[in-house]
Design a protein around this motif. Structure first.
Motif, PDB file in Angstrom:
ATOM      1  N   ASP A 105       0.818  -1.209   0.000  1.00 44.26           N
ATOM      2  CA  ASP A 105       0.000   0.000   0.000  1.00 44.26           C
ATOM      3  C   ASP A 105       0.856   1.267   0.000  1.00 44.26           C
ATOM      4  O   ASP A 105       0.498   2.268  -0.628  1.00 44.26           O
ATOM      5  CB  ASP A 105      -0.931   0.012   1.210  1.00 44.26           C
ATOM      6  N   GLY A 106       1.963   1.235   0.727  1.00 41.91           N
ATOM      7  CA  GLY A 106       2.773   2.433   0.869  1.00 41.91           C
ATOM      8  C   GLY A 106       3.688   2.724  -0.299  1.00 41.91           C
ATOM      9  O   GLY A 106       3.985   3.894  -0.587  1.00 41.91           O
ATOM     10  N   LEU A 107       4.149   1.691  -1.007  1.00 37.74           N
ATOM     11  CA  LEU A 107       5.130   1.896  -2.069  1.00 37.74           C
ATOM     12  C   LEU A 107       4.720   1.299  -3.415  1.00 37.74           C
ATOM     13  O   LEU A 107       4.771   1.966  -4.441  1.00 37.74           O
ATOM     14  CB  LEU A 107       6.478   1.294  -1.643  1.00 37.74           C
ATOM     15  N   VAL A 108       4.304   0.037  -3.402  1.00 38.29           N
ATOM     16  CA  VAL A 108       4.077  -0.661  -4.671  1.00 38.29           C
ATOM     17  C   VAL A 108       2.857  -0.126  -5.418  1.00 38.29           C
ATOM     18  O   VAL A 108       2.860  -0.041  -6.648  1.00 38.29           O
ATOM     19  CB  VAL A 108       3.951  -2.182  -4.437  1.00 38.29           C
ATOM     20  N   SER A 109       1.809   0.254  -4.684  1.00 40.08           N
ATOM     21  CA  SER A 109       0.599   0.741  -5.362  1.00 40.08           C
ATOM     22  C   SER A 109       0.893   1.970  -6.211  1.00 40.08           C
ATOM     23  O   SER A 109       0.327   2.139  -7.301  1.00 40.08           O
ATOM     24  CB  SER A 109      -0.497   1.045  -4.335  1.00 40.08           C
ATOM     25  N   ASN A 110       1.785   2.839  -5.737  1.00 43.37           N
ATOM     26  CA  ASN A 110       2.161   4.015  -6.529  1.00 43.37           C
ATOM     27  C   ASN A 110       2.866   3.607  -7.818  1.00 43.37           C
ATOM     28  O   ASN A 110       2.630   4.183  -8.882  1.00 43.37           O
ATOM     29  CB  ASN A 110       3.076   4.930  -5.715  1.00 43.37           C
ATOM     30  N   LEU A 145       4.399 -13.422  -8.817  1.00 41.86           N
ATOM     31  CA  LEU A 145       5.560 -12.948  -8.059  1.00 41.86           C
ATOM     32  C   LEU A 145       5.084 -12.256  -6.788  1.00 41.86           C
ATOM     33  O   LEU A 145       3.948 -11.801  -6.703  1.00 41.86           O
ATOM     34  CB  LEU A 145       6.430 -12.017  -8.903  1.00 41.86           C
ATOM     35  N   ALA A 146       5.978 -12.210  -5.818  1.00 42.91           N
ATOM     36  CA  ALA A 146       5.685 -11.540  -4.559  1.00 42.91           C
ATOM     37  C   ALA A 146       6.733 -10.460  -4.323  1.00 42.91           C
ATOM     38  O   ALA A 146       7.896 -10.611  -4.710  1.00 42.91           O
ATOM     39  CB  ALA A 146       5.693 -12.533  -3.400  1.00 42.91           C
ATOM     40  N   ILE A 147       6.309  -9.370  -3.700  1.00 40.78           N
ATOM     41  CA  ILE A 147       7.223  -8.291  -3.325  1.00 40.78           C
ATOM     42  C   ILE A 147       7.171  -8.206  -1.810  1.00 40.78           C
ATOM     43  O   ILE A 147       6.156  -7.805  -1.235  1.00 40.78           O
ATOM     44  CB  ILE A 147       6.814  -6.967  -3.979  1.00 40.78           C
ATOM     45  N   CYS A 148       8.249  -8.617  -1.160  1.00 43.30           N
ATOM     46  CA  CYS A 148       8.183  -8.830   0.287  1.00 43.30           C
ATOM     47  C   CYS A 148       9.571  -8.795   0.912  1.00 43.30           C
ATOM     48  O   CYS A 148      10.578  -8.868   0.218  1.00 43.30           O
ATOM     49  CB  CYS A 148       7.534 -10.189   0.556  1.00 43.30           C
ATOM     50  N   PRO A 245       7.957   0.051   7.771  1.00 46.21           N
ATOM     51  CA  PRO A 245       9.129  -0.028   6.890  1.00 46.21           C
ATOM     52  C   PRO A 245       9.699   1.365   6.643  1.00 46.21           C
ATOM     53  O   PRO A 245       8.944   2.329   6.431  1.00 46.21           O
ATOM     54  CB  PRO A 245       8.551  -0.625   5.593  1.00 46.21           C
ATOM     55  N   HIS A 246      11.009   1.464   6.682  1.00 45.65           N
ATOM     56  CA  HIS A 246      11.628   2.764   6.482  1.00 45.65           C
ATOM     57  C   HIS A 246      11.259   3.346   5.116  1.00 45.65           C
ATOM     58  O   HIS A 246      11.037   4.555   4.974  1.00 45.65           O
ATOM     59  CB  HIS A 246      13.151   2.643   6.600  1.00 45.65           C
ATOM     60  N   GLY A 247      11.172   2.480   4.091  1.00 45.93           N
ATOM     61  CA  GLY A 247      10.807   2.953   2.765  1.00 45.93           C
ATOM     62  C   GLY A 247       9.439   3.589   2.729  1.00 45.93           C
ATOM     63  O   GLY A 247       9.214   4.574   2.018  1.00 45.93           O
ATOM     64  N   VAL A 248       8.495   3.050   3.504  1.00 48.62           N
ATOM     65  CA  VAL A 248       7.143   3.593   3.543  1.00 48.62           C
ATOM     66  C   VAL A 248       7.154   4.966   4.211  1.00 48.62           C
ATOM     67  O   VAL A 248       6.546   5.925   3.715  1.00 48.62           O
ATOM     68  CB  VAL A 248       6.194   2.636   4.285  1.00 48.62           C
ATOM     69  N   GLY A 296      12.105   1.301 -10.468  1.00 46.66           N
ATOM     70  CA  GLY A 296      11.486   2.240  -9.542  1.00 46.66           C
ATOM     71  C   GLY A 296      12.119   2.188  -8.166  1.00 46.66           C
ATOM     72  O   GLY A 296      12.386   3.237  -7.550  1.00 46.66           O
ATOM     73  N   PHE A 297      12.385   0.988  -7.683  1.00 46.47           N
ATOM     74  CA  PHE A 297      12.990   0.865  -6.360  1.00 46.47           C
ATOM     75  C   PHE A 297      14.478   1.181  -6.383  1.00 46.47           C
ATOM     76  O   PHE A 297      15.050   1.533  -5.352  1.00 46.47           O
ATOM     77  CB  PHE A 297      12.752  -0.540  -5.801  1.00 46.47           C
ATOM     78  N   GLY A 298      15.101   1.064  -7.554  1.00 42.14           N
ATOM     79  CA  GLY A 298      16.506   1.450  -7.658  1.00 42.14           C
ATOM     80  C   GLY A 298      16.681   2.931  -7.356  1.00 42.14           C
ATOM     81  O   GLY A 298      17.585   3.328  -6.610  1.00 42.14           O
ATOM     82  N   SER A 299      15.800   3.751  -7.896  1.00 40.76           N
ATOM     83  CA  SER A 299      15.854   5.192  -7.630  1.00 40.76           C
ATOM     84  C   SER A 299      15.540   5.489  -6.172  1.00 40.76           C
ATOM     85  O   SER A 299      16.195   6.324  -5.533  1.00 40.76           O
ATOM     86  CB  SER A 299      14.853   5.923  -8.530  1.00 40.76           C
TER      87      SER A 299
END
Length: 315
Positions: A105-110, A145-148, A245-248, A296-299
């Motif tokens: 919800d915090g990162l992948v949905s965007n 695939l899963a993002i986890c 999560p720090h990323g969120v 996207g996550f690389g940036s």
């Protein structure tokens, strides 16, 4: 009488283009080949398809009726070719992706929204789960695939690609009293209420580890079971704390409403990344989606790394 569909398609092309040469060019064929087709078709049917001596070519009523059927076939063929091209280039298809709730919800949905700007016809089917559920879903072919977050991978039938350090932090509102202290003592987090992270999540395990590191087995937990949005809304209006999560937390930095305490949370070394079945074939749409997420996550990873280096984190 059974007719060759290709003959009707060639007839439709000639009628639409107004000439044999033009129709042949439209189909990527030679003029003599199309002329032979029309001659064979007229001979077999025993009827003229075009009015003699008229230029540009003018179909007879019979020729026009047959050309209309050929036009439908021509359009269908083009749509099928377009479908194949779009599938091969990853512009159509479906992606079944799952992951931990707060992270999705915090990162992948965007990122999914950004992905659809370029590839609006790829259907993304999202679901939630934690590590054990996600592994089972991948092995049962319920998700692609899963993002986890992963610390230990169970089994060699799965492969994992890291995209972000799996670090969790203590989150709070930007005007929290603990942020006003010149010298923050970690144990002071025990004096404030907490939002309980989702049951059986790494966030819950990390909250328990943090409390134990200060010699406590429990704190006031007035709010349990909320979503990411509800947790953030609660944080903004209270002095409560929670583990996120720090990323969120970093993703919400521009809103200037929540932030992270400069306090390290003890947890196993883990990474956030993409988990899938090892060696499994991927459709072009899944491959395109995976590449988009990785970029996207690389940036984001570079931005978070620079931010972490600017903060003095207390053990």
């Amino acid at each position: 009488m059974k007719l060759d569909e290709r003959h009707l398609i060639q007839l439709a092309a000639v009628v639409n283009a107004g000439g044999v040469s033009e129709g042949a060019e439209l189909l990527g064929m030679t003029q003599p080949a199309v002329s032979r087709t029309l001659a064979i078709l007229e001979k077999r049917l025993g009827e003229a398809l075009f009015v003699k001596g008229r230029r540009p070519l003018r179909p007879t009523p019979f020729g026009r009726a047959l050309a209309d059927h050929g036009q439908a076939m021509l359009l269908s063929s083009r749509k099928a070719s377009e479908l194949v091209d779009n599938f091969r280039e990853g512009r159509t298809g479906a992606v079944r992706v799952a992951g931990t709730q707060f992270f999705m919800d915090g990162l992948v949905s965007n990122l999914i929204a950004d992905f659809h700007v370029a590839r609006p016809d790829v259907r993304v089917i999202q679901s939630y789960g934690y590590m054990e559920e996600l592994q089972s879903a991948i092995r049962a072919d319920r998700v692609d695939l899963a993002i986890c977050p992963v610390d230990v991978l169970d089994g060699d039938d799965l492969e994992f690609r890291s995209i972000l350090p799996g670090r969790n932090v203590v989150a709070c509102r930007v005007t929290h009293p603990l942020l006003m202290k010149r010298k923050l003592r970690g144990s002071e987090v025990l004096d404030y209420p907490w939002i309980a992270p989702p049951l059986n999540s790494p966030l819950q395990a990390d909250m328990r580890a943090l409390l134990l590191s200060f010699g406590s087995t429990g704190v006031s937990v007035p709010y349990v079971g909320g979503s990411l949005a509800s947790a953030i809304n609660y944080l903004k209006r209270t002095d409560a704390l929670t583990i996120l999560p720090h990323g969120v937390v970093f993703a919400y930095r521009k809103e200037r409403e929540i932030t992270a305490l400069p306090l390290r949370v003890p947890h196993p070394e883990r990474a956030l990344g993409i988990l899938k079945l090892a060696g499994s074939p991927q459709s072009p749409a899944i491959a395109a989606f995976t590449d988009f997420i990785i970029k996207g996550f690389g940036s984001l990873a570079d931005l978070i790394k620079r931010h972490e280096q600017s903060v003095v984190w207390k053990a």
